[in-house]
Structure formats: C-alpha cells, structure tokens
Motif scaffolding. Structure first.
Motif, short mmCIF file in Angstrom:
data_model
loop_
_atom_site.label_atom_id
_atom_site.label_comp_id
_atom_site.label_asym_id
_atom_site.label_seq_id
_atom_site.Cartn_x
_atom_site.Cartn_y
_atom_site.Cartn_z
N LEU A 82 -15.93 -27.83 -49.79
CA LEU A 82 -16.63 -27.44 -51.02
C LEU A 82 -17.02 -28.67 -51.84
O LEU A 82 -18.11 -28.71 -52.43
CB LEU A 82 -15.75 -26.50 -51.84
CG LEU A 82 -15.63 -25.06 -51.31
CD1 LEU A 82 -14.60 -24.28 -52.12
CD2 LEU A 82 -16.98 -24.34 -51.34
N TYR A 85 -17.61 -16.18 -56.59
CA TYR A 85 -17.88 -17.18 -57.63
C TYR A 85 -17.03 -16.91 -58.88
O TYR A 85 -16.48 -17.84 -59.47
CB TYR A 85 -19.36 -17.21 -57.99
CG TYR A 85 -19.65 -18.05 -59.22
CD1 TYR A 85 -19.49 -19.42 -59.19
CD2 TYR A 85 -20.02 -17.44 -60.42
CE1 TYR A 85 -19.71 -20.19 -60.33
CE2 TYR A 85 -20.25 -18.20 -61.56
CZ TYR A 85 -20.09 -19.57 -61.51
OH TYR A 85 -20.29 -20.33 -62.65
N THR A 109 -23.37 -23.01 -55.72
CA THR A 109 -23.38 -21.70 -55.08
C THR A 109 -24.80 -21.29 -54.70
O THR A 109 -25.05 -20.80 -53.59
CB THR A 109 -22.77 -20.64 -56.02
OG1 THR A 109 -21.38 -20.95 -56.24
CG2 THR A 109 -22.89 -19.24 -55.44
N PHE A 148 -19.17 -28.84 -55.25
CA PHE A 148 -18.25 -28.08 -56.09
C PHE A 148 -17.18 -29.01 -56.68
O PHE A 148 -16.81 -30.02 -56.08
CB PHE A 148 -17.56 -26.98 -55.28
CG PHE A 148 -18.46 -25.84 -54.88
CD1 PHE A 148 -18.45 -24.65 -55.60
CD2 PHE A 148 -19.31 -25.96 -53.79
CE1 PHE A 148 -19.28 -23.60 -55.24
CE2 PHE A 148 -20.15 -24.90 -53.42
CZ PHE A 148 -20.12 -23.72 -54.15
N GLY A 176 -24.36 -18.75 -47.66
CA GLY A 176 -23.81 -18.29 -48.93
C GLY A 176 -22.34 -18.60 -49.12
O GLY A 176 -21.60 -18.89 -48.19
N LEU A 177 -21.91 -18.53 -50.38
CA LEU A 177 -20.55 -18.92 -50.76
C LEU A 177 -19.49 -18.05 -50.10
O LEU A 177 -18.49 -18.57 -49.59
CB LEU A 177 -20.40 -18.83 -52.29
CG LEU A 177 -19.01 -19.14 -52.85
CD1 LEU A 177 -18.60 -20.58 -52.54
CD2 LEU A 177 -18.97 -18.89 -54.36
N ARG A 195 -26.72 -20.94 -50.49
CA ARG A 195 -27.35 -19.78 -49.87
C ARG A 195 -28.16 -20.16 -48.63
O ARG A 195 -28.30 -19.35 -47.70
CB ARG A 195 -28.27 -19.09 -50.88
CG ARG A 195 -27.52 -18.39 -52.00
CD ARG A 195 -28.48 -17.89 -53.06
NE ARG A 195 -27.77 -17.32 -54.20
CZ ARG A 195 -28.32 -17.06 -55.38
NH1 ARG A 195 -29.62 -17.33 -55.56
NH2 ARG A 195 -27.62 -16.55 -56.36
N ASN A 210 -20.65 -25.54 -60.32
CA ASN A 210 -20.32 -24.70 -59.17
C ASN A 210 -21.32 -23.56 -58.99
O ASN A 210 -21.55 -23.10 -57.87
CB ASN A 210 -18.90 -24.17 -59.31
CG ASN A 210 -17.85 -25.26 -59.15
OD1 ASN A 210 -18.17 -26.37 -58.72
ND2 ASN A 210 -16.61 -24.97 -59.50
N ALA A 211 -21.88 -23.08 -60.10
CA ALA A 211 -22.93 -22.06 -59.98
C ALA A 211 -24.15 -22.66 -59.28
O ALA A 211 -24.76 -22.01 -58.40
CB ALA A 211 -23.31 -21.54 -61.36
N PRO A 228 -24.36 -16.21 -60.63
CA PRO A 228 -24.57 -17.63 -60.33
C PRO A 228 -25.93 -18.16 -60.77
O PRO A 228 -26.03 -19.30 -61.27
CB PRO A 228 -24.41 -17.70 -58.81
CG PRO A 228 -23.53 -16.56 -58.48
CD PRO A 228 -23.95 -15.47 -59.43
N GLU A 269 -21.06 -12.70 -53.07
CA GLU A 269 -21.22 -14.01 -53.70
C GLU A 269 -20.73 -14.03 -55.14
O GLU A 269 -19.96 -14.92 -55.55
CB GLU A 269 -22.68 -14.43 -53.66
CG GLU A 269 -22.97 -15.77 -54.33
CD GLU A 269 -24.44 -16.03 -54.50
OE1 GLU A 269 -25.00 -16.83 -53.71
OE2 GLU A 269 -25.06 -15.43 -55.43
N GLN A 270 -21.16 -13.05 -55.94
CA GLN A 270 -20.81 -13.04 -57.36
C GLN A 270 -19.31 -12.87 -57.55
O GLN A 270 -18.70 -13.53 -58.39
CB GLN A 270 -21.56 -11.92 -58.08
CG GLN A 270 -21.46 -11.98 -59.60
CD GLN A 270 -22.52 -11.12 -60.27
OE1 GLN A 270 -23.61 -10.92 -59.71
NE2 GLN A 270 -22.22 -10.63 -61.45
#
Length: 217
Positions: free
Chosen positions: A177, A63, A133, A182, A141-142, A137, A129-130, A96, A59-60
């Motif tokens: 998205l 992102y 994100t 997003f 999840g992204l 979940r 967007n964070a 995020p 995910e991180q």
C-alpha cells in the motif's frame, strides 16, 4: 479491536457470567461468549456482534475502515466508534471520490471539527489515501487489492494473549500500500484492518462469533 490500554482496563472489570479468566471470554446475560473487550460497553458489544470480522468487499467500505483504523492509532476503538457518525459526515460518507477532491480548506475545516479526532497528519492521510484509492481502480481496486493478501490459514487463539498484532501478510500489505501512495498503513494497523473486514478470523475459540464470517470453515 480495542488497544492494549482499553483491554487491560476491561480485564479488571466485574464479569457477568462464569467464564474462566484464562480463556479471555465472558458469558453474557444472553448466554453468549464474548471476549472481555466486547462484554461491557454496549457500543463495543453491538460492534462485535454485528460487524467486526464480517466480510467487507466494497471499495467504500474498505476505505472507511482503513481510515478509521488509522485514526484509531494511539486511541481506544470505543472512542472511534462513538465518533463514527461524525467522521462519516465530515468525510462525505467516506466516498473516495469526494474525499480525494478535498483541498487545504477542507483540511482546515476538519481541524476545527471538535466531533472528530483532530490530528492533521491523520486527516491529510485520509485525503491522500482517498486519492490513492481512486488511482488503484486501474488495477482492480482497493478491496480486491487488500483481499489479495488473505493468508492460507487464520489464527485460532484460545486466549487474548494468543491473538497476534501483525502477520507476514499484514507486513506485506503495508509495504504494498505504501508503494501505491497510501500512508498510516503500518503492519499493525493493517492487521487490525484484516481482522475488521474478515480477511482473518481472530475471534477467540469458544466465542459465539468464531467462524461466523463464512470466510473460514
């Protein structure tokens, strides 16, 4: 990937080895074939050799790259890479949860940070967007969401002109998205993201990186 302006500039550069101009590949002093954009600047060459196109499934990581691709819009990728350490510091390592908690004071702080790209809309998009994100979940999840748009086949470009800038899947990902909250996720930006994290392989045929992601045989 660098934008068209940077690519045009690189195309006129002195080549380091015997690569036909029509292939868009340059043979470096190490004997490896790379596209023109990755052949001169050491930072771009390292990024091309060690990172671009390799799978990112956390995910991180997704992102971060989504955020950086948005900031790159209208700029060269080399500019973003040089500022990447500062971006990571300014955006809490692209965590995020941390960025989702940013408020107006944080946006103003970032607008005063000369080390990053000070574009209010892009900064606000990174925060939005964070938050999107974190919300995503609940549906896997992204990373899983973005990877679900992997196409059945990947491009096989032999020249720079054959590399697409968008695809049916990147258009669909962009729309999906946006429905999830997003922003700054247009089809071209999403195709660049898909290239960067290995969903598609647009390394030129003949490049030493072609097929090295393990995603595409």
């Amino acid at each position: 990937m660098p934008d068209a302006t940077e690519q045009d500039a690189a195309d006129g550069a002195l080549r380091t080895g015997p690569a036909p101009a029509e292939t868009g590949l340059v043979i470096g002093e190490d004997g490896l074939a790379r596209p023109v954009w990755a052949s001169r600047d050491p930072l771009l060459r390292e990024y091309y050799d060690a990172e671009w196109g390799l799978p990112v499934r956390d995910e991180q990581g997704v992102y971060e790259r989504l955020t950086l691709e948005a900031f790159q819009s209208g700029l060269s990728w080399a500019t973003i890479l040089r500022k990447r350490p500062a971006f990571r510091e300014a955006f809490a390592g692209f965590d995020p949860d941390a960025v989702a908690a940013f408020g107006d004071d944080d946006v103003e702080r970032l607008m005063q940070d000369e080390r990053i790209v000070r574009n209010r809309r892009k900064i606000e998009a990174a925060v939005a967007n964070a938050r999107a994100t974190v919300a995503l979940r609940a549906d896997g999840g992204l990373a899983e969401f973005v990877w679900s748009f992997r196409p059945e086949a990947t491009p096989e470009p032999t020249t720079w002109l054959e590399v697409p800038s968008r695809s049916e899947e990147s258009v669909a990902l962009s729309k999906a998205l946006k429905k999830r909250g997003f922003t700054f996720v247009g089809p071209t930006t999403m195709f660049a993201l898909m290239e960067a994290i290995g969903i598609v392989d647009t390394h030129l045929v003949g490049s030493h990186r072609r097929g090295t992601s393990g995603v595409w045989a």
